[in-house]
Write a protein that holds these residues in place. Structure first.
Motif, mmCIF file in Angstrom:
data_model
loop_
_atom_site.group_PDB
_atom_site.id
_atom_site.type_symbol
_atom_site.label_atom_id
_atom_site.label_comp_id
_atom_site.label_asym_id
_atom_site.label_seq_id
_atom_site.Cartn_x
_atom_site.Cartn_y
_atom_site.Cartn_z
ATOM 1 N N THR A 6 -34.763 72.175 -45.954
ATOM 2 C CA THR A 6 -35.663 73.089 -46.661
ATOM 3 C C THR A 6 -36.412 72.410 -47.812
ATOM 4 N N PRO A 47 -32.995 83.717 -45.070
ATOM 5 C CA PRO A 47 -32.321 83.297 -46.311
ATOM 6 C C PRO A 47 -30.866 83.759 -46.406
ATOM 7 N N HIS A 78 -29.200 82.436 -49.696
ATOM 8 C CA HIS A 78 -30.060 81.418 -50.306
ATOM 9 C C HIS A 78 -31.193 82.044 -51.126
ATOM 10 N N LEU A 79 -31.044 83.303 -51.468
ATOM 11 C CA LEU A 79 -32.028 83.982 -52.309
ATOM 12 C C LEU A 79 -31.684 83.797 -53.784
ATOM 13 N N SER A 148 -33.301 90.210 -43.932
ATOM 14 C CA SER A 148 -32.717 89.081 -43.202
ATOM 15 C C SER A 148 -31.694 89.593 -42.208
#
Length: 184
Positions: A6, A47, A78-79, A148
């Motif tokens: 990423t 995410p 991953h937010l 998500s």
């Protein structure tokens, strides 16, 4: 293994992914076991998702009448904000029929992961055996409050095994002779 690329991605631009194995530093007369021997794939995740190899299944108690199935699932966020996740974990028997289901809601902190444990009772389990290699499946599906979603399916066998000093290997309570050789 998996590499999170990423930080290297140029969103909105063209990206090139190159995979290279350099084994020159392993110069010995022995085979170093280095190189690319399996398919290389790119995985794109939302995410909030189930971790790579994030579902672990064990069967701590097995009998002819019931089995306890323990499922540990790791959910990653991953937010930059905490996320409320609706999960659905289902066990399916070898014929695909639903045996048990749980649907908890969990909160996963921002930039963190959370391991969630489930214990299921499976009545009259069909035990995995050499002559009857039937597998159950744990299906995990999640949906986060940001939209998500992710899912995974993990096959597993319900069985007991034991290695004894005097009698060798036992599978589901019966002795099984192992054949083979470790020749170098």
């Amino acid at each position: 293994f998996r590499v999170d690329a990423t930080p290297c991605v140029k969103f909105g631009d063209s990206n090139v992914i190159a995979v290279r194995a350099d084994t020159r530093r392993h110069g010995t007369r022995w085979y170093p076991g280095a190189g690319i021997y399996r398919k290389v794939t790119m995985t794109v995740c939302d995410p909030v998702h189930i971790a790579h190899w994030g579902t672990f299944v064990t069967t701590p108690a097995v009998s002819a009448s019931s089995a306890t199935v323990r499922v540990l699932s790791t959910i990653e966020n991953h937010l930059d904000a905490d996320s409320v996740v609706s999960a659905e974990v289902t066990i399916r028997d070898p014929r695909g029929r639903r045996v048990a289901t749980e649907k908890p809601k969990v909160t996963v902190k921002a930039g963190d992961s959370r391991e969630v444990e489930f214990l299921f009772a499976v009545p009259n389990p069909r035990r995995w055996d050499i002559d009857d290699p039937k597998l159950y499946t744990v299906e995990t599906a999640i949906r986060a409050d940001d939209g998500s979603k992710d899912s995974s399916a993990v096959p597993f066998g319900i069985r007991t095994f034991q290695f004894t000093a005097n009698d060798g290997f036992h599978l589901n309570g019966r002795r099984v002779q192992l054949y083979g050789v470790n020749l170098h």
